[in-house]
Scaffold this motif. Structure first.
Motif, short mmCIF file in Angstrom:
data_model
loop_
_atom_site.label_atom_id
_atom_site.label_comp_id
_atom_site.label_asym_id
_atom_site.label_seq_id
_atom_site.Cartn_x
_atom_site.Cartn_y
_atom_site.Cartn_z
N GLY A 217 86.72 39.43 -4.21
CA GLY A 217 87.99 38.72 -4.15
C GLY A 217 89.22 39.59 -4.25
N LEU A 218 89.07 40.89 -4.44
CA LEU A 218 90.23 41.76 -4.59
C LEU A 218 90.80 42.16 -3.23
CD1 LEU A 218 89.13 44.22 -7.44
CD2 LEU A 218 90.36 42.05 -7.64
N THR A 219 92.11 42.37 -3.20
CA THR A 219 92.73 42.96 -2.02
C THR A 219 92.51 44.47 -2.06
OG1 THR A 219 94.85 43.35 -3.12
CG2 THR A 219 94.52 41.18 -2.09
N GLU A 276 90.60 50.23 6.49
CA GLU A 276 89.64 50.28 7.59
C GLU A 276 88.36 49.54 7.23
OE1 GLU A 276 88.48 53.98 10.15
OE2 GLU A 276 87.05 53.85 8.49
N ILE A 277 87.84 49.79 6.02
CA ILE A 277 86.60 49.11 5.61
C ILE A 277 86.79 47.60 5.61
CG2 ILE A 277 84.97 48.76 3.72
CD1 ILE A 277 85.56 51.61 2.80
N MET A 278 87.91 47.15 5.07
CA MET A 278 88.10 45.72 4.84
C MET A 278 88.51 44.97 6.09
SD MET A 278 89.55 45.92 0.91
CE MET A 278 89.67 44.14 0.68
N ARG A 279 88.65 45.68 7.21
CA ARG A 279 88.79 44.97 8.48
C ARG A 279 87.46 44.39 8.94
NH1 ARG A 279 92.81 49.03 9.76
NH2 ARG A 279 91.26 50.44 10.66
N GLY A 280 86.36 44.95 8.44
CA GLY A 280 85.05 44.44 8.86
C GLY A 280 84.14 44.03 7.74
N ARG A 281 84.55 44.31 6.48
CA ARG A 281 83.69 43.99 5.33
C ARG A 281 84.55 43.44 4.19
NH1 ARG A 281 78.58 46.16 5.55
NH2 ARG A 281 78.21 47.48 7.38
N VAL A 282 83.90 42.74 3.29
CA VAL A 282 84.60 42.23 2.11
C VAL A 282 83.97 42.85 0.87
CG1 VAL A 282 85.27 40.06 3.20
CG2 VAL A 282 83.09 40.21 1.97
N PRO A 283 84.79 43.16 -0.15
CA PRO A 283 84.23 43.72 -1.39
C PRO A 283 83.41 42.67 -2.12
CG PRO A 283 86.57 43.28 -1.65
CD PRO A 283 86.26 43.03 -0.20
N ALA A 284 82.30 43.10 -2.69
CA ALA A 284 81.40 42.18 -3.39
C ALA A 284 80.95 42.83 -4.69
CB ALA A 284 80.19 41.84 -2.52
N TYR A 287 75.65 43.80 -3.49
CA TYR A 287 75.48 43.95 -2.05
C TYR A 287 74.42 42.99 -1.51
CZ TYR A 287 74.62 45.83 2.56
OH TYR A 287 74.49 45.96 3.91
N GLU A 288 74.72 42.42 -0.35
CA GLU A 288 73.74 41.58 0.33
C GLU A 288 74.08 41.54 1.81
OE1 GLU A 288 73.89 37.56 -1.03
OE2 GLU A 288 76.05 37.56 -1.27
N ASP A 289 73.04 41.50 2.61
CA ASP A 289 73.20 41.30 4.05
C ASP A 289 73.27 39.80 4.30
OD1 ASP A 289 73.24 43.93 5.07
OD2 ASP A 289 71.09 44.09 4.72
N ARG A 290 74.45 39.25 4.20
CA ARG A 290 74.54 37.81 4.31
C ARG A 290 74.99 37.41 5.72
NH1 ARG A 290 79.66 37.15 0.18
NH2 ARG A 290 81.32 37.71 1.64
N PRO A 291 74.47 36.31 6.24
CA PRO A 291 74.86 35.86 7.57
C PRO A 291 76.35 35.55 7.63
CG PRO A 291 72.89 34.72 6.79
CD PRO A 291 73.45 35.47 5.62
N GLY A 292 76.97 36.01 8.70
CA GLY A 292 78.37 35.67 8.91
C GLY A 292 79.36 36.54 8.17
N GLY A 293 78.91 37.52 7.42
CA GLY A 293 79.86 38.37 6.71
C GLY A 293 79.21 39.63 6.17
N LYS A 294 79.88 40.76 6.32
CA LYS A 294 79.37 42.03 5.82
C LYS A 294 80.09 42.39 4.53
CE LYS A 294 78.25 43.80 10.43
NZ LYS A 294 78.47 44.89 11.40
#
Length: 303
Positions: A217-219, A276-284, A287-294
């Motif tokens: 949830g962090l920016t 750059e990372i957060m254009r394609g992934r979200v901090p968690a 870690y999990e390979d979840r459908p619809g989101g990296k």
């Protein structure tokens, strides 16, 4: 005296066993342990000559990106191997091995060239990895700047002995020589060399290494304020190392457009890396390979 059929059969089997090593057929090793005398390439194939020279003496067995996918990692001096079998390949003796330094499953097995090790009849003492001080680790990371990307590489200066053990039949360019001796590092190999082999060799293990830093949830700006030197930004297949709140370092195969350096070890602004990372992934937080989101996670391992 006539020779009986069973006796002929036994003699034939003895001849086969005698010739087996020379023919490349696997046989028991003469002693059950080995210790790396120098940086020792570990491949996922026994065909070293096919990888270094492709048996025509001049071609490396690479993928379309120029990487030797047969290389798993480079064992550091003092690494202990358990020998599982031995086979001959021309002048080389190849061992199938296991080692605590690389405890990852394999469908093909792991292999070393005997010229990089010494044999031992009893279990040698395990290699003692000394964790350097944080400032020394950061210094080693920065010293690797400009090194090229090498899949499976974790010795930035490479393994010069490969030119002697598997000599090319044609003169090599400087770039081809670098590739032949595995000069460079991959992303986790950059960290592995800087920590003297103290940290896990693969990103699959780094995902749960140390302690997780709450990040969900962090920016990017909020996350940057939580980061400390040597924290890891990691997901399955890649790791980036935080140097401080202003900089990060990584080794990548392709930086893409807008970055002057095509591949290898590069220091970049931490804010730029996080964006750059957060254009394609979200901090968690996990870690999990979840459908619809990296996702990616932050691991704090150096205390």
């Amino acid at each position: 005296m006539p020779v009986s059929l069973p006796m002929v059969a036994r003699m034939f089997m003895l001849l086969l066993l005698t010739l087996a090593p020379a023919a490349g057929v696997a046989s028991p090793p003469p002693q059950p342990y080995a210790v790396a005398l120098r940086p020792c390439p570990v491949l996922n194939t026994a065909d070293f000559a096919g990888v270094f020279g492709c048996r025509d003496g001049k071609t490396l067995r690479t993928d379309p990106q120029g990487q030797l996918r047969a290389l798993e990692f480079i064992a550091l001096p003092g690494t202990v191997f358990i020998l599982r079998e031995m086979r001959r390949d021309g002048a080389a003796t190849i061992y199938r091995v296991t080692t605590d330094a690389y405890p990852y499953p394999s469908t093909t097995g792991y292999f070393i060239d005997s010229r990089f090790v010494r044999l031992a009849a009893s279990p040698p003492p395990a290699r003692q990895a000394r964790l350097p001080a944080a400032a020394e680790i950061i210094g080693r990371l920065l010293a690797a700047q400009g090194s090229r990307y090498v899949w499976g590489g974790n010795v930035r200066l490479g393994v010069p002995e490969l030119l002697e053990y598997y000599p090319p039949d044609v003169p090599l360019s400087a770039d081809a020589t670098r590739r032949w001796i595995l000069q460079g590092v991959d992303c986790s190999g950059l960290l592995y060399e800087a920590t003297d082999g103290f940290t896990p060799r693969n990103t699959s293990a780094l995902l749960a290494y140390g302690q997780g830093v709450p990040a969900a949830g962090l920016t990017a700006a909020q996350l940057r304020q939580r980061l400390q030197p040597l924290d890891l930004l990691v997901w399955k297949g890649h790791v980036i190392i935080v140097l401080d709140r202003d900089r990060a370092i990584e080794s990548r195969l392709d930086y893409g457009p807008g970055v002057a350096q095509h591949d290898g070890v590069l220091v970049r602004p931490l804010a730029e890396v996080l964006a750059e990372i957060m254009r394609g992934r979200v901090p968690a937080d996990r870690y999990e390979d979840r459908p619809g989101g990296k996702t990616f996670v932050v691991r704090r391992w150096y205390q």
